[in-house]
Write a protein that holds these residues in place. Structure first.
Motif, PDB file in Angstrom:
ATOM      1  N   SER A 196       0.820  -1.212   0.000  1.00  0.00           N
ATOM      2  CA  SER A 196       0.000   0.000   0.000  1.00  0.00           C
ATOM      3  C   SER A 196       0.854   1.262   0.000  1.00  0.00           C
ATOM      4  N   LEU A 197       2.032   1.166   0.609  1.00  0.00           N
ATOM      5  CA  LEU A 197       2.927   2.315   0.664  1.00  0.00           C
ATOM      6  C   LEU A 197       3.696   2.506  -0.638  1.00  0.00           C
ATOM      7  N   GLY A 198       3.501   1.585  -1.573  1.00  0.00           N
ATOM      8  CA  GLY A 198       4.147   1.713  -2.880  1.00  0.00           C
ATOM      9  C   GLY A 198       5.631   1.434  -2.853  1.00  0.00           C
ATOM     10  N   LEU A 199       6.089   0.640  -1.876  1.00  0.00           N
ATOM     11  CA  LEU A 199       7.514   0.352  -1.763  1.00  0.00           C
ATOM     12  C   LEU A 199       7.916  -0.806  -2.676  1.00  0.00           C
ATOM     13  N   ASN A 200       9.187  -0.860  -3.010  1.00  0.00           N
ATOM     14  CA  ASN A 200       9.717  -1.872  -3.924  1.00  0.00           C
ATOM     15  C   ASN A 200       9.669  -3.249  -3.267  1.00  0.00           C
ATOM     16  N   THR A 201       8.931  -4.185  -3.878  1.00  0.00           N
ATOM     17  CA  THR A 201       8.774  -5.520  -3.293  1.00  0.00           C
ATOM     18  C   THR A 201      10.104  -6.266  -3.194  1.00  0.00           C
ATOM     19  N   ALA A 202      11.065  -5.907  -4.028  1.00  0.00           N
ATOM     20  CA  ALA A 202      12.369  -6.575  -3.993  1.00  0.00           C
ATOM     21  C   ALA A 202      13.142  -6.246  -2.717  1.00  0.00           C
ATOM     22  N   HIS A 203      12.756  -5.170  -2.029  1.00  0.00           N
ATOM     23  CA  HIS A 203      13.470  -4.738  -0.826  1.00  0.00           C
ATOM     24  C   HIS A 203      12.720  -5.112   0.452  1.00  0.00           C
ATOM     25  N   TRP A 204      11.713  -5.987   0.351  1.00  0.00           N
ATOM     26  CA  TRP A 204      10.889  -6.357   1.506  1.00  0.00           C
ATOM     27  C   TRP A 204      11.741  -6.896   2.663  1.00  0.00           C
ATOM     28  N   ALA A 205      12.665  -7.819   2.379  1.00  0.00           N
ATOM     29  CA  ALA A 205      13.458  -8.453   3.437  1.00  0.00           C
ATOM     30  C   ALA A 205      14.274  -7.420   4.212  1.00  0.00           C
TER      31      ALA A 205
END
Length: 242
Positions: free
Chosen positions: A24-33
């Motif tokens: 929802s915050l529009g953050l890059n899914t690749a940086h989740w960890a």
């Protein structure tokens, strides 16, 4: 933008899924960890059991970490994102809190202890709840240790070995593995592991002395199959109970 959905939780009351918040915050899914390690796990101002609860889940054959966040903690995380999306999510949580909080005139009176006996009983109840939680953690720890030990092992096991641990026949387990996409359905009736299963190092194909293919499961694959089938059994048992 899809806002994170509110859920009910026994201990945290109202929570949101951390991955839903992240998207929802529009953050890059690749940086989740990296994001959850920095903002949740290593957050000196976040209290486990009060602000968040961690759990693991399987997504497309991958074991990934996720969290349930209290509304207050989720709001703080949203405030760190200095974008329009971050502001919209923060305002959404503020509105959720406003609707969940009754006005002063609507709030029920809190029953406070009127004497020493009542105060002592309240204290004993709090001690019982704390002891029960510590006991549950002690029960869960051996299972966590088992998973860590097994995952680190290089021993290969057969489908029959895994089936015995699930109290089912190898034939029944093979049927479930076909439904779950572990086997390549295009190669049936021959049982050949799908590419993703081999790529995740969950299984190996070995040749016997007779030149036949033999399916073997790695210890990581054993954990994956047992966790997945056990979860299915729980869901089926829950539906039957209803």
């Amino acid at each position: 933008m899809k806002l994170p959905k509110l859920q009910q939780h026994k201990e945290l009351k109202h929570v949101v899924d951390a991955k839903e918040l992240y998207r929802s915050l529009g953050l890059n899914t690749a940086h989740w960890a990296k994001w959850h390690a920095r903002n949740i796990d290593s957050n000196a101002f976040a209290i486990k059991g009060t602000d968040y609860q961690g759990f693991t889940q399987w997504v497309n054959g991958n074991k990934t970490q996720n969290y349930l966040l209290s509304i207050e903690f989720a709001k703080k995380l949203a405030m760190q994102v200095k974008t329009e999306m971050g502001e919209r999510v923060r305002n959404y949580f503020l509105e959720c809190e406003r609707r969940m909080s009754p006005s002063i005139t609507q709030q029920p009176a809190v029953a406070l202890p009127q004497n020493y006996i009542e105060a002592l009983e309240a204290h004993l109840q709090a001690v019982k709840e704390k002891t029960a939680l510590e006991h549950q953690l002690q029960i869960s720890q051996p299972k966590i240790d088992f998973h860590d030990t097994v995952a680190a092992s290089s021993v290969l096991v057969t489908i029959s070995d895994v089936a015995k641990k699930l109290n089912m026949s190898a034939q029944a387990l093979n049927v479930k593995l076909i439904d779950l996409g572990v086997y390549d359905k295009r190669r049936l009736p021959k049982k050949v592991f799908n590419h993703w299963f081999l790529q995740k190092s969950y299984g190996q194909m070995k040749l016997t002395n007779q030149g036949r293919d033999r399916n073997l499961i790695t210890q990581a694959g054993q954990i994956y199959i047992i966790d997945l089938i056990s979860e299915q059994m729980k869901l089926v048992s829950g539906k039957e109970a209803v």
